[in-house]
Design a protein around this motif. Sequence first.
Motif, PDB file in Angstrom:
ATOM      1  N   TRP A   1       2.200  -0.264   9.998  1.00  0.00           N
ATOM      2  CA  TRP A   1       1.360   0.568   9.144  1.00  0.00           C
ATOM      3  C   TRP A   1       0.914  -0.231   8.086  1.00  0.00           C
ATOM      4  N   VAL A   2      -0.463   0.241   7.595  1.00  0.00           N
ATOM      5  CA  VAL A   2      -0.914  -0.381   6.336  1.00  0.00           C
ATOM      6  C   VAL A   2      -1.531   0.867   5.443  1.00  0.00           C
ATOM      7  N   GLU A   3      -0.919   0.834   4.336  1.00  0.00           N
ATOM      8  CA  GLU A   3      -1.370   1.983   3.116  1.00  0.00           C
ATOM      9  C   GLU A   3      -2.184   1.438   2.236  1.00  0.00           C
ATOM     10  N   LEU A   4      -3.330   1.819   1.933  1.00  0.00           N
ATOM     11  CA  LEU A   4      -4.224   1.699   0.894  1.00  0.00           C
ATOM     12  C   LEU A   4      -3.940   2.705  -0.326  1.00  0.00           C
ATOM     13  N   TYR A   5      -3.386   1.816  -1.455  1.00  0.00           N
ATOM     14  CA  TYR A   5      -3.353   2.773  -2.704  1.00  0.00           C
ATOM     15  C   TYR A   5      -4.611   2.588  -3.422  1.00  0.00           C
ATOM     16  N   SER A   6      -5.408   3.693  -3.579  1.00  0.00           N
ATOM     17  CA  SER A   6      -6.631   3.629  -4.494  1.00  0.00           C
ATOM     18  C   SER A   6      -6.389   4.634  -5.642  1.00  0.00           C
ATOM     19  N   ARG A   7      -7.294   4.334  -6.796  1.00  0.00           N
ATOM     20  CA  ARG A   7      -7.503   5.144  -7.785  1.00  0.00           C
ATOM     21  C   ARG A   7      -8.753   5.996  -7.573  1.00  0.00           C
ATOM     22  N   ASP A   8      -9.626   5.450  -6.914  1.00  0.00           N
ATOM     23  CA  ASP A   8     -11.003   6.355  -6.717  1.00  0.00           C
ATOM     24  C   ASP A   8     -11.001   6.623  -5.291  1.00  0.00           C
ATOM     25  N   THR A   9     -10.256   7.606  -4.832  1.00  0.00           N
ATOM     26  CA  THR A   9     -10.188   8.170  -3.430  1.00  0.00           C
ATOM     27  C   THR A   9     -11.465   8.158  -2.788  1.00  0.00           C
TER      28      THR A   9
ATOM     29  N   ALA B   1      -8.073   6.135  19.162  1.00  0.00           N
ATOM     30  CA  ALA B   1      -7.541   5.446  17.910  1.00  0.00           C
ATOM     31  C   ALA B   1      -6.248   5.493  17.451  1.00  0.00           C
ATOM     32  N   THR B   2      -5.415   4.442  17.270  1.00  0.00           N
ATOM     33  CA  THR B   2      -4.029   4.551  16.899  1.00  0.00           C
ATOM     34  C   THR B   2      -3.827   4.537  15.368  1.00  0.00           C
ATOM     35  N   ARG B   3      -3.041   5.727  15.103  1.00  0.00           N
ATOM     36  CA  ARG B   3      -2.760   5.815  13.661  1.00  0.00           C
ATOM     37  C   ARG B   3      -1.942   4.484  12.966  1.00  0.00           C
ATOM     38  N   GLU B   4      -2.548   3.632  12.001  1.00  0.00           N
ATOM     39  CA  GLU B   4      -2.010   2.656  11.580  1.00  0.00           C
ATOM     40  C   GLU B   4      -2.679   2.288  10.222  1.00  0.00           C
ATOM     41  N   PHE B   5      -3.402   3.180   9.608  1.00  0.00           N
ATOM     42  CA  PHE B   5      -3.700   2.931   8.353  1.00  0.00           C
ATOM     43  C   PHE B   5      -3.823   4.342   7.688  1.00  0.00           C
ATOM     44  N   GLY B   6      -3.564   4.377   6.319  1.00  0.00           N
ATOM     45  CA  GLY B   6      -3.416   5.552   5.690  1.00  0.00           C
ATOM     46  C   GLY B   6      -3.944   5.252   4.002  1.00  0.00           C
ATOM     47  N   ARG B   7      -4.222   6.135   3.389  1.00  0.00           N
ATOM     48  CA  ARG B   7      -4.773   5.906   2.039  1.00  0.00           C
ATOM     49  C   ARG B   7      -4.179   6.869   1.009  1.00  0.00           C
TER      50      ARG B   7
END
Length: 226
Positions: free
Chosen positions: A123-131, A151-157
């Motif tokens: 998995w990879v998670e993007l940590y963002s301030r301006d979502t 699509a396979t779930r491998e990316f979150g925010r």
Amino acid sequence: MAGDRTGAGDTAGARGEGAQWGDSPYAGAVRARLGGEAVAALVPKRDGRMPTVWTVYFATPDAQDMADRIRKGGGQIVTTPVPVGPYGVGALAADPEGAVFGLWQAGTHPGFGSRRGTGTFSWVELYSRDTATADAFYPGLFRDALFGPGATREFGRAHISDVFPAEMPPHFLVHFAVQDCEAALGAVVRLGGRVQAPPFDTSYGRVAVVSDNQGASFALLERRDG
């Protein structure tokens, strides 16, 4: 997708095997393998002042075209697409908030040989301030990969909330799969790493955030969806 770490060293549970990456930013890279399959790469830093980090690479059929689309979408190209011997074409980019990620146009090296299993990328998670900006930027680049058929779930925010230090920049956090999140923390500490956040529950599994013995942060993920 593919992943690499900028910095010297080796990875626990994986066997390093030399690879000639030619005269490129990836020169001297060592592939990390698990069960004979590529699961990551370790790349020496060209500048010792740079932090040691894990970087996730998104696959693209045309790195130059993707670089142009990133610029048009408000992002930046950190390193322009360059051939890496016969293996492919690589580049580094940043989104409008400055979160860095890679691009990989496959040649003889397609990317991960194995993933979503114990000891591999999961998995990879993007940590963002301006979502809102992130939610507009990434689907514009990778719509089929994120939302297309199969699509396979491998990316979150996730939002960088007040529980994080004010100086924390937007970033990607790479997750490696483990069978038991709590048990894996013992290996992290024994090998010289540090626990940054003890195990907590998410929509995609149980996660702990750690750093290795050179300070590179990553997460351990005990998945619930297999």
